[in-house]
Design a protein around this motif. Structure first.
Motif, PDB file in Angstrom:
ATOM      1  N   SER A 288      -1.314  12.291  16.730  1.00 33.97           N
ATOM      2  CA  SER A 288      -2.399  11.806  17.168  1.00 33.97           C
ATOM      3  C   SER A 288      -3.629  11.373  15.933  1.00 33.97           C
ATOM      4  O   SER A 288      -4.375  10.840  16.308  1.00 33.97           O
ATOM      5  N   ALA A 289      -3.161  11.117  14.877  1.00 32.56           N
ATOM      6  CA  ALA A 289      -3.854  10.631  13.584  1.00 32.56           C
ATOM      7  C   ALA A 289      -3.337   9.450  13.216  1.00 32.56           C
ATOM      8  O   ALA A 289      -2.094   9.191  13.061  1.00 32.56           O
ATOM      9  N   HIS A 290      -4.316   8.566  12.999  1.00 29.10           N
ATOM     10  CA  HIS A 290      -3.964   7.317  12.227  1.00 29.10           C
ATOM     11  C   HIS A 290      -3.880   7.752  10.785  1.00 29.10           C
ATOM     12  O   HIS A 290      -4.343   8.792  10.120  1.00 29.10           O
ATOM     13  N   MET A 291      -2.824   7.152   9.740  1.00 27.31           N
ATOM     14  CA  MET A 291      -2.618   7.644   8.635  1.00 27.31           C
ATOM     15  C   MET A 291      -2.811   6.345   7.694  1.00 27.31           C
ATOM     16  O   MET A 291      -2.462   5.224   8.013  1.00 27.31           O
ATOM     17  N   GLY A 292      -3.267   6.882   6.205  1.00 33.28           N
ATOM     18  CA  GLY A 292      -3.316   5.656   5.298  1.00 33.28           C
ATOM     19  C   GLY A 292      -2.873   6.159   4.162  1.00 33.28           C
ATOM     20  O   GLY A 292      -2.805   7.401   3.613  1.00 33.28           O
ATOM     21  N   TRP A 293      -2.661   5.140   3.150  1.00 27.74           N
ATOM     22  CA  TRP A 293      -2.318   5.442   1.876  1.00 27.74           C
ATOM     23  C   TRP A 293      -3.203   4.700   0.941  1.00 27.74           C
ATOM     24  O   TRP A 293      -3.781   3.535   1.157  1.00 27.74           O
ATOM     25  N   PHE A 294      -4.044   5.218   0.011  1.00 22.71           N
ATOM     26  CA  PHE A 294      -5.014   4.910  -1.021  1.00 22.71           C
ATOM     27  C   PHE A 294      -4.427   5.039  -2.192  1.00 22.71           C
ATOM     28  O   PHE A 294      -3.653   5.982  -2.607  1.00 22.71           O
ATOM     29  N   ARG A 295      -5.102   4.449  -3.296  1.00 21.06           N
ATOM     30  CA  ARG A 295      -4.682   4.854  -4.477  1.00 21.06           C
ATOM     31  C   ARG A 295      -6.061   4.792  -5.500  1.00 21.06           C
ATOM     32  O   ARG A 295      -6.813   3.817  -5.304  1.00 21.06           O
ATOM     33  N   GLN A 296      -5.764   5.270  -6.858  1.00 20.31           N
ATOM     34  CA  GLN A 296      -7.005   5.151  -7.645  1.00 20.31           C
ATOM     35  C   GLN A 296      -6.166   4.961  -9.031  1.00 20.31           C
ATOM     36  O   GLN A 296      -5.880   6.051  -9.477  1.00 20.31           O
ATOM     37  N   ALA A 297      -6.463   4.229  -9.863  1.00 22.25           N
ATOM     38  CA  ALA A 297      -6.321   3.958 -11.360  1.00 22.25           C
ATOM     39  C   ALA A 297      -7.298   4.656 -11.917  1.00 22.25           C
ATOM     40  O   ALA A 297      -8.488   4.816 -11.474  1.00 22.25           O
ATOM     41  N   PRO A 298      -7.251   4.946 -13.328  1.00 24.56           N
ATOM     42  CA  PRO A 298      -8.214   5.557 -14.213  1.00 24.56           C
ATOM     43  C   PRO A 298      -9.358   4.605 -14.346  1.00 24.56           C
ATOM     44  O   PRO A 298      -8.981   3.234 -14.616  1.00 24.56           O
TER      45      PRO A 298
END
Length: 124
Positions: free
Chosen positions: A31-41
């Motif tokens: 029931s959840a929408h899902m996402g990918w995020f990223r963080q570079a230094p």
């Protein structure tokens, strides 16, 4: 809330591929929408891709469109990010996130739960 654990990160040569996984606990994954995020230094966390709870609707950041593919398997409570043609600008810690507001799917704080992240390193 959904508990999320990412895996699959590592070191890969430029032009190579990796598949990230995000395992979710609890019965609310479908029931959840899902996402990918990223963080570079030294950089802000940025949106990578999102997939709606009903499989088929996806969003991608322009920087990864055509190279990355987001998918989910609701029977396994798992989301994936297939990353092909990795570039030197792709290294970062990749986070998966779960939320309920599709209108905020591309917003960093648009989700309710997130994992600890998995490191992706690209050797040029």
């Amino acid at each position: 809330q959904v508990q999320l654990v990412e895996s699959g990160g590592g070191l890969v040569q430029a032009g190579g591929s990796l598949r990230l996984s995000c395992a979710a606990s609890g019965s609310t994954f479908s029931s959840a929408h899902m996402g990918w995020f990223r963080q570079a230094p030294g950089k802000e966390r940025e949106f990578v891709a999102a997939i709606k709870r009903s499989i088929g609707t996806t969003y991608y950041a322009d920087s990864v469109k055509g190279r990355f593919t987001i998918s989910r398997d609701n029977a396994k409570n798992t989301m994936y990010l297939q990353m092909n043609s990795l570039k030197p600008e792709d290294p970062a810690v990749y986070y998966c996130e779960a939320g309920r507001n599709w209108l905020r799917a591309r917003v960093v704080d648009g989700y309710d739960s997130w994992g600890q992240g998995t490191q992706v390193t690209v050797a040029s």
